[in-house]
Structures are given as C-alpha cells and as structure tokens.
Write a protein that holds these residues in place. Structure first.
Motif, PDB file in Angstrom:
ATOM      1  N   LEU A  40       0.803  -1.219   0.000  1.00  0.00           N
ATOM      2  CA  LEU A  40       0.000   0.000   0.000  1.00  0.00           C
ATOM      3  C   LEU A  40       0.834   1.265   0.000  1.00  0.00           C
ATOM      4  CD1 LEU A  40      -2.980  -0.805   2.374  1.00  0.00           C
ATOM      5  CD2 LEU A  40      -3.102  -0.155  -0.024  1.00  0.00           C
ATOM      6  N   ASN A  41       2.071   1.164   0.461  1.00  0.00           N
ATOM      7  CA  ASN A  41       2.932   2.342   0.489  1.00  0.00           C
ATOM      8  C   ASN A  41       3.693   2.544  -0.819  1.00  0.00           C
ATOM      9  OD1 ASN A  41       3.057   1.700   3.787  1.00  0.00           O
ATOM     10  ND2 ASN A  41       2.983   3.845   3.196  1.00  0.00           N
ATOM     11  N   LEU A  42       3.297   1.844  -1.852  1.00  0.00           N
ATOM     12  CA  LEU A  42       3.939   2.001  -3.157  1.00  0.00           C
ATOM     13  C   LEU A  42       2.918   2.500  -4.168  1.00  0.00           C
ATOM     14  CD1 LEU A  42       6.126  -1.235  -3.395  1.00  0.00           C
ATOM     15  CD2 LEU A  42       6.771   1.027  -2.524  1.00  0.00           C
ATOM     16  N   ARG A  43       3.319   3.482  -4.932  1.00  0.00           N
ATOM     17  CA  ARG A  43       2.495   3.968  -6.046  1.00  0.00           C
ATOM     18  C   ARG A  43       3.041   3.363  -7.328  1.00  0.00           C
ATOM     19  NH1 ARG A  43       2.453   8.930  -9.314  1.00  0.00           N
ATOM     20  NH2 ARG A  43       4.272   9.651  -8.183  1.00  0.00           N
ATOM     21  N   VAL A  44       2.238   2.572  -7.993  1.00  0.00           N
ATOM     22  CA  VAL A  44       2.686   1.777  -9.141  1.00  0.00           C
ATOM     23  C   VAL A  44       1.984   2.249 -10.407  1.00  0.00           C
ATOM     24  CG1 VAL A  44       2.788  -0.536 -10.131  1.00  0.00           C
ATOM     25  CG2 VAL A  44       3.171  -0.209  -7.684  1.00  0.00           C
ATOM     26  N   THR A  69       5.491   0.795 -15.532  1.00  0.00           N
ATOM     27  CA  THR A  69       6.904   0.458 -15.353  1.00  0.00           C
ATOM     28  C   THR A  69       7.593   1.412 -14.378  1.00  0.00           C
ATOM     29  OG1 THR A  69       7.464   1.747 -17.320  1.00  0.00           O
ATOM     30  CG2 THR A  69       7.113  -0.618 -17.622  1.00  0.00           C
ATOM     31  N   CYS A  70       6.836   2.043 -13.518  1.00  0.00           N
ATOM     32  CA  CYS A  70       7.412   2.937 -12.509  1.00  0.00           C
ATOM     33  C   CYS A  70       6.797   2.622 -11.141  1.00  0.00           C
ATOM     34  CB  CYS A  70       7.150   4.399 -12.853  1.00  0.00           C
ATOM     35  SG  CYS A  70       7.950   4.960 -14.363  1.00  0.00           S
ATOM     36  N   VAL A  71       7.616   2.719 -10.106  1.00  0.00           N
ATOM     37  CA  VAL A  71       7.120   2.520  -8.755  1.00  0.00           C
ATOM     38  C   VAL A  71       7.768   3.562  -7.862  1.00  0.00           C
ATOM     39  CG1 VAL A  71       8.867   0.725  -8.352  1.00  0.00           C
ATOM     40  CG2 VAL A  71       6.933   0.943  -6.782  1.00  0.00           C
ATOM     41  N   GLU A  72       6.990   4.188  -6.989  1.00  0.00           N
ATOM     42  CA  GLU A  72       7.506   5.197  -6.073  1.00  0.00           C
ATOM     43  C   GLU A  72       6.962   4.944  -4.671  1.00  0.00           C
ATOM     44  OE1 GLU A  72       6.736   9.147  -7.321  1.00  0.00           O
ATOM     45  OE2 GLU A  72       8.203   9.103  -8.956  1.00  0.00           O
ATOM     46  N   TRP A  73       7.799   5.214  -3.706  1.00  0.00           N
ATOM     47  CA  TRP A  73       7.404   5.144  -2.302  1.00  0.00           C
ATOM     48  C   TRP A  73       6.346   6.205  -2.053  1.00  0.00           C
ATOM     49  CZ3 TRP A  73       7.606   2.811   2.305  1.00  0.00           C
ATOM     50  CH2 TRP A  73       7.400   3.565   3.466  1.00  0.00           C
ATOM     51  N   ASP A  74       5.293   5.803  -1.345  1.00  0.00           N
ATOM     52  CA  ASP A  74       4.181   6.704  -1.055  1.00  0.00           C
ATOM     53  C   ASP A  74       3.826   6.589   0.429  1.00  0.00           C
ATOM     54  OD1 ASP A  74       1.848   8.120  -0.884  1.00  0.00           O
ATOM     55  OD2 ASP A  74       0.632   6.587  -1.889  1.00  0.00           O
ATOM     56  N   PRO A  75       4.214   7.554   1.265  1.00  0.00           N
ATOM     57  CA  PRO A  75       3.985   7.459   2.703  1.00  0.00           C
ATOM     58  C   PRO A  75       2.525   7.612   3.108  1.00  0.00           C
ATOM     59  CG  PRO A  75       4.824   9.623   2.162  1.00  0.00           C
ATOM     60  CD  PRO A  75       4.857   8.836   0.884  1.00  0.00           C
ATOM     61  N   THR A  76       1.640   7.890   2.164  1.00  0.00           N
ATOM     62  CA  THR A  76       0.246   8.138   2.543  1.00  0.00           C
ATOM     63  C   THR A  76      -0.614   6.887   2.497  1.00  0.00           C
ATOM     64  OG1 THR A  76      -0.431   8.648   0.285  1.00  0.00           O
ATOM     65  CG2 THR A  76       0.429  10.468   1.614  1.00  0.00           C
ATOM     66  N   GLY A  77       0.007   5.709   2.256  1.00  0.00           N
ATOM     67  CA  GLY A  77      -0.766   4.475   2.181  1.00  0.00           C
ATOM     68  C   GLY A  77      -1.221   4.042   3.557  1.00  0.00           C
ATOM     69  N   GLY A  78      -0.367   3.473   4.346  1.00  0.00           N
ATOM     70  CA  GLY A  78      -0.636   3.219   5.774  1.00  0.00           C
ATOM     71  C   GLY A  78      -1.281   1.903   6.084  1.00  0.00           C
ATOM     72  N   LYS A  79      -0.820   1.337   7.221  1.00  0.00           N
ATOM     73  CA  LYS A  79      -1.377   0.069   7.679  1.00  0.00           C
ATOM     74  C   LYS A  79      -2.801   0.231   8.200  1.00  0.00           C
ATOM     75  CE  LYS A  79       3.155  -1.714   9.000  1.00  0.00           C
ATOM     76  NZ  LYS A  79       3.973  -2.217  10.127  1.00  0.00           N
ATOM     77  N   GLY A  80      -3.094   1.389   8.830  1.00  0.00           N
ATOM     78  CA  GLY A  80      -4.427   1.595   9.376  1.00  0.00           C
ATOM     79  C   GLY A  80      -5.479   1.522   8.280  1.00  0.00           C
ATOM     80  N   GLN A  81      -5.205   2.169   7.172  1.00  0.00           N
ATOM     81  CA  GLN A  81      -6.166   2.129   6.077  1.00  0.00           C
ATOM     82  C   GLN A  81      -6.315   0.727   5.525  1.00  0.00           C
ATOM     83  OE1 GLN A  81      -8.058   4.457   5.170  1.00  0.00           O
ATOM     84  NE2 GLN A  81      -8.969   3.621   3.299  1.00  0.00           N
ATOM     85  N   ARG A 139      -7.529  -5.599  -5.769  1.00  0.00           N
ATOM     86  CA  ARG A 139      -6.748  -6.748  -5.313  1.00  0.00           C
ATOM     87  C   ARG A 139      -6.676  -7.806  -6.405  1.00  0.00           C
ATOM     88  NH1 ARG A 139      -5.692  -7.397   0.032  1.00  0.00           N
ATOM     89  NH2 ARG A 139      -6.468  -5.771   1.417  1.00  0.00           N
ATOM     90  N   GLY A 140      -5.577  -8.537  -6.412  1.00  0.00           N
ATOM     91  CA  GLY A 140      -5.416  -9.628  -7.351  1.00  0.00           C
ATOM     92  C   GLY A 140      -5.822 -10.934  -6.698  1.00  0.00           C
ATOM     93  N   SER A 141      -5.173 -12.030  -7.160  1.00  0.00           N
ATOM     94  CA  SER A 141      -5.547 -13.345  -6.664  1.00  0.00           C
ATOM     95  C   SER A 141      -4.840 -13.687  -5.354  1.00  0.00           C
ATOM     96  CB  SER A 141      -5.201 -14.396  -7.731  1.00  0.00           C
ATOM     97  OG  SER A 141      -3.810 -14.357  -8.013  1.00  0.00           O
ATOM     98  N   ARG A 142      -4.016 -12.767  -4.861  1.00  0.00           N
ATOM     99  CA  ARG A 142      -3.294 -13.012  -3.610  1.00  0.00           C
ATOM    100  C   ARG A 142      -3.341 -11.749  -2.769  1.00  0.00           C
ATOM    101  NH1 ARG A 142       1.270 -10.871  -2.863  1.00  0.00           N
ATOM    102  NH2 ARG A 142       2.169 -12.575  -1.667  1.00  0.00           N
ATOM    103  N   ASP A 143      -3.036 -11.898  -1.498  1.00  0.00           N
ATOM    104  CA  ASP A 143      -3.024 -10.716  -0.633  1.00  0.00           C
ATOM    105  C   ASP A 143      -1.891  -9.789  -1.011  1.00  0.00           C
ATOM    106  OD1 ASP A 143      -4.020 -12.575   2.312  1.00  0.00           O
ATOM    107  OD2 ASP A 143      -5.227 -11.577   0.774  1.00  0.00           O
ATOM    108  N   ARG A 144      -2.061  -8.528  -0.658  1.00  0.00           N
ATOM    109  CA  ARG A 144      -1.003  -7.549  -0.904  1.00  0.00           C
ATOM    110  C   ARG A 144       0.198  -7.802   0.000  1.00  0.00           C
ATOM    111  NH1 ARG A 144      -1.600  -2.714  -3.303  1.00  0.00           N
ATOM    112  NH2 ARG A 144      -3.598  -2.270  -4.298  1.00  0.00           N
ATOM    113  N   PHE A 145       1.359  -7.302  -0.507  1.00  0.00           N
ATOM    114  CA  PHE A 145       2.500  -7.258   0.400  1.00  0.00           C
ATOM    115  C   PHE A 145       2.188  -6.244   1.489  1.00  0.00           C
ATOM    116  CE2 PHE A 145       4.476  -8.872  -3.494  1.00  0.00           C
ATOM    117  CZ  PHE A 145       5.165  -9.947  -2.971  1.00  0.00           C
ATOM    118  N   THR A 146       2.681  -6.514   2.672  1.00  0.00           N
ATOM    119  CA  THR A 146       2.329  -5.648   3.792  1.00  0.00           C
ATOM    120  C   THR A 146       3.471  -5.637   4.787  1.00  0.00           C
ATOM    121  OG1 THR A 146       0.592  -5.162   5.396  1.00  0.00           O
ATOM    122  CG2 THR A 146       1.186  -7.480   5.126  1.00  0.00           C
ATOM    123  N   GLY A 147       3.241  -4.998   5.919  1.00  0.00           N
ATOM    124  CA  GLY A 147       4.296  -4.889   6.927  1.00  0.00           C
ATOM    125  C   GLY A 147       5.467  -4.105   6.381  1.00  0.00           C
ATOM    126  N   GLU A 148       6.676  -4.667   6.503  1.00  0.00           N
ATOM    127  CA  GLU A 148       7.890  -3.999   6.021  1.00  0.00           C
ATOM    128  C   GLU A 148       8.331  -4.554   4.671  1.00  0.00           C
ATOM    129  OE1 GLU A 148      10.949  -3.920   8.973  1.00  0.00           O
ATOM    130  OE2 GLU A 148       9.568  -3.426  10.579  1.00  0.00           O
TER     131      GLU A 148
END
Length: 508
Positions: free
Chosen positions: A279-283, A286-298, A340-349
């Motif tokens: 969730l903290n990645l903006r995809v 062919t580009c990916v950027e760190w996005d601090p506004t994602g958050g575990k709470g959401q 969401r795809g066929s699997r859970d998102r990456f999460t945590g760290e």
C-alpha cells in the motif's frame, strides 16, 4: 466416434486457417485495388504538372527569343534611321552648293567670279557629302535569330515514362537482430545506376506470416537511404516480430516494394503488478515510487473489501535525515487501495511489487534505474509463493541485490537471509539477466556491462521480477533483448561469480 471427432476437429482447424489466409489475401487485394486507383489519380496529376511546367518553360523561352528579335530590330532601325538622317542632311547641303555653283557660272566680272569660285571650293572641301559613307551600317538580314527546333521536336516526340526501378531483394541471412537493434540489408536484382536513394518501411506485428491488412500498425518510413543497409536502433521489442520492406527511387519515380520480410524480435515485456503491491507504493506500469500516505491503518479498514476507486498521490519530497519516516512508523493516509489480485497484498515492512509476467523458460533481460535520492531498494526475482510479509532476499524463494543509502551506504547480494557485500560502485542503471533453464541470475552495470554479481541455482518454479523500494522510486526498461556483451560475458563467467552458498548469514 472419438477418432472421427478428432479428425473432424482437424479438418475444421485446417479450414479455419485456410479461411483466415484467404480473408487476409482478399484484404490485401482490396487494399491493392484502392492503391491502384489512388496512385493512378496521383500520377495523372503529376503528369499534368510536369507538362504544365514544360509549357511554362517553352513560354519563357519563346518570350525571351521574341525579346531578342525585337531588340535586334530596334537596334538596326535606330542605326539605319540615324544614317538616313545624316544622308538627307548631306544631300540637302550638296544640292544647295550645286545650285550656288551653277549660278556662279553666270558671273561676268572676273574678281567676283574668282571670289565665288574660292567660296565654292572651300564649301566643297568641308561638305559632309564627301565624308559620308554610302554603305548601310547594318543589313536587313535577321537570319542569325532564326531557330531550328527539329532536334528538340524529335526529343519531345520521344518522351516516355521513366524506367521504374526494380524491386530490391531483402537478404534475411544478412539481416541482424541484436541489442534492441535491427540491421536490414538488401540488394538490387540487377545493376541500376539511376537509383538515387532507397526507402525502408517497417512495422511491429505479432504475426509471423505475411503482413496483414486489418488490425496492423501503420508502416513507418525511413527515407533517403543512400546505401543498401540500414540499422534501426533503440527499439523496444514489445511485439514478437517486425515486418520490413524496401523500395528503390530515382530522381522522378519510386519502384515497387520488395517482398516483405518478417524478423523475430520478441523479448520479455512486463509491467508492475499493482494488484499485489504494498500500500505504500504507487505503481504505474513500469514505474514505482514510495508513497507514505498508504498506511497500515487504512489497509486494516478495507480488509476483505474490494476497492473500485482510483489512486492519485504525489511523490515524496526529499527529506532530511531527521525527517525521514521510519518504515515501522508509516503514516496513515486516506487513499483506497488498488484492485486486489488473486493473492493478498504485500504488507508490513515488505515494500515490494512484482512483475505481472512469469518467467518459465529461456533467457531474459531488463534494466532498472533508481531515483538519485532513493534511500533503499532491491532488484531481483522471486517465486509466486513469496509471502506477503517476506522481504526480497530474506527467503529461499527470492534472490536480489540490495542498495541501502540510509544511515550507511551498503551494496550487497541477498538470498535465503544471507548476504554478500559487494565492493563495487552502485551503477546508475542495473541490468538483470535471468537464465531460467541454466539456473542463473546475474546483475550488470547496464552502461558498461560490468558484471556485479551472479547467483547459481536451480529454479523449481516460475519466477517473477521483484522490486523493493523505500523513500524513492524505480523505473524499468522492458522489451529488451539480452545484450551481446552479456551473452559474451556469460561464456567466460565461470570462476568470476558468487553463489548462494558463499553468502554470510544476515542477523535479523
């Protein structure tokens, strides 16, 4: 019964393929018919323009010649008029003198007669009639301005269409596809010294047969090629094949196209899988950027729900050391996640995103470039079974090289929670080479093709390109062939690479 069905199915498949071929040929014929009509209209227009141009030139030549005749006429008339005027004056003076001389014969007194005789003699000596040329200064002959167009008329009567150059022949053996470039070579069936240049046309396609009319990309043209070879470089091989054709041109006309040649240009094309990214990645493709506004709470709030909204965030601005957020204290944003795809998102760290295309065989290559201020990132491959809490290189299902620019600068190869420090400068672009069948994953300086590190293993499952990024961003280049320099290095790599068994244990 089953065998009859199989036989019938083969017949149906054969008929369908034949129908497809015939339909493609019909489309080609219709396109050719349309081309004949359009080209005939164009050539008639060009013919009118050529003759209009010829008429214009003839009119200009005629006007120039008429002016020359008129100028010559005026010059001669002026000369003759001037000479005629002089003669008339001389004649008038001479007649006056003659009359005076005739009258002088009747003078009786000797002294007066002698005086008149002297006057007549002086006037005769000075008379213009005796100094005047009695030959015309110019003649009435104008034959030097006569024209004879018999030779030109004969040339005009022999006007014919300029010979059309024959179609060149592309030599597939001499053509080369390498390093995301294609070199096309051709030759003429016979020598033609009137050829001025060649035109090369190409287009990408996913069909290996003859070029199709429907659902094909437009031809792109390279004009004014002086030689019989041309190299297209810097291509992205996002289609399996490329069609090529070439035509020869002289000063006035272009010849027929050569028979089209299809060259195989396939390469690995993939995008980033936004459906499984952290969730903290903006995809974006062919580009990916760190996005601090994602958050575990959401993430917890929307757990189990399908997102149908859109994502729009801004890139993280450069932080000072004290202001950089800790990965364990991720800020909570209000954005909804992507679908969401066929699997859970990456999460945590596990700030991870995978490619959307699995590698199951063959040799493949792609490149990655990090933003200058990127704090930490990893590049490698992973099995589909990589857990949503797993970090690249910390499991036996992932391999990567990791760059850390936070607190301390480190560059290392990671696999199965073991690390090998790399005493090499981190390149601007990293090239990734994956030989699935050969069980090899190698990393290169994409510019110099210097080998950074190689893993030797045996892949037991399909692998996906994997990427981790924190405080920064990555951009990918896909659709690339394995560079020739990398293929060469692979042959001499034994004894120069590391392996998973040489990695040191990483402290958790």
């Amino acid at each position: 019964m089953d065998s009859q069905k199989e036989a019938l199915q083969r017949i149906i498949s054969t008929l369908a393929n034949k129908n497809d071929e015939i339909q493609n040929f019909i489309d080609t014929l219709n396109q050719t018919l349309k081309g004949v009509q359009e080209n005939s209209s164009n050539i008639l227009t060009e013919l009118d323009e050529e003759f209009d141009s010829l008429y214009s030139i003839l009119d200009e030549v005629k006007e120039s010649m008429i002016n020359s005749i008129k100028q010559e006429q005026a010059r001669k008339l002026q000369e003759l008029q001037s000479q005629l005027s002089q003669c008339n004056n001389a004649l008038e003076n001479s007649e006056e003198l003659l009359e005076f001389a005739t009258r002088s014969l009747d003078i009786k007194e000797a002294e007066e007669f002698s005086k008149a005789a002297r006057q007549i003699k002086d006037r005769v000596t000075m008379a213009s009639a005796f100094r005047l040329s009695l030959k015309p200064k110019v003649s009435d002959n104008m034959t030097h301005l006569m024209v004879d167009f018999s030779q030109e008329r004969q040339m005009l009567q022999t006007l014919k269409f300029l010979p059309v150059p024959k179609a060149p022949e592309i030599d597939p053996i001499e053509c080369l596809v390498a390093d995301n470039s294609v070199t096309v070579a051709w030759k003429m069936p016979e020598e033609d010294n009137k050829i001025d240049h060649f035109m090369l046309e190409y287009r990408k396609t996913n069909f290996d047969g003859l070029p199709r009319v429907k659902d094909e990309r437009c031809w792109e043209t390279i004009d004014n090629i002086k030689g019989t070879e041309y190299t297209l470089s810097g291509l992205k091989f996002d289609s399996k094949y490329m069609n090529f054709r070439v035509r020869a041109c002289n000063k006035a006309v272009a010849g027929e196209y050569s028979d089209p040649v299809t060259l195989e240009t396939k390469a690995l094309n993939f995008s980033l899988d936004n459906s499984s990214s952290h969730l903290n990645l903006r995809v974006e493709d062919t580009c990916v950027e760190w996005d601090p506004t994602g958050g575990k709470g959401q993430e917890n709030k929307i757990k189990g729900k399908e997102n149908k909204g859109s994502v729009h965030v801004t890139s993280l601005k450069k932080h000072t050391r004290s202001g950089t957020p800790s990965p364990k204290r991720t800020s909570v944003g209000s954005r909804p996640p992507a679908i969401r795809g066929s699997r859970d998102r990456f999460t945590g760290e596990s700030y991870t995103v995978l490619g959307d295309t699995a590698i199951e065989s063959g040799q493949h290559y792609w490149e990655v470039k990090a933003q200058k201020e990127c704090k930490s990132y990893s590049v490698g491959v992973a099995y589909k079974t990589l857990g949503k809490f797993d970090q690249l290189g910390k499991t036996n299902t992932s391999w990567c090289i990791h760059v850390n620019n936070w607190l301390q600068n480190t560059f290392a190869a990671k696999h199965n929670n073991k690390v090998k420090a790399l005493d090499i400068t981190v390149p601007e672009r990293i090239g990734v080479f994956c030989d699935f069948d050969g069980g090899q994953l190698s990393f290169y300086d994409a510019n110099s093709k210097q080998l950074l590190y190689s893993f030797k293993t045996k892949f037991t499952q399909p692998v996906l390109p994997g990427f981790m990024v924190w405080c920064g961003g990555l951009s990918l280049s896909t659709g690339m062939q394995v560079p020739s320099a990398v293929r060469t290095l692979q042959k001499s790599e034994n004894g120069m690479t590391g392996s998973a068994s040489s990695l040191n244990i990483v402290t958790q």
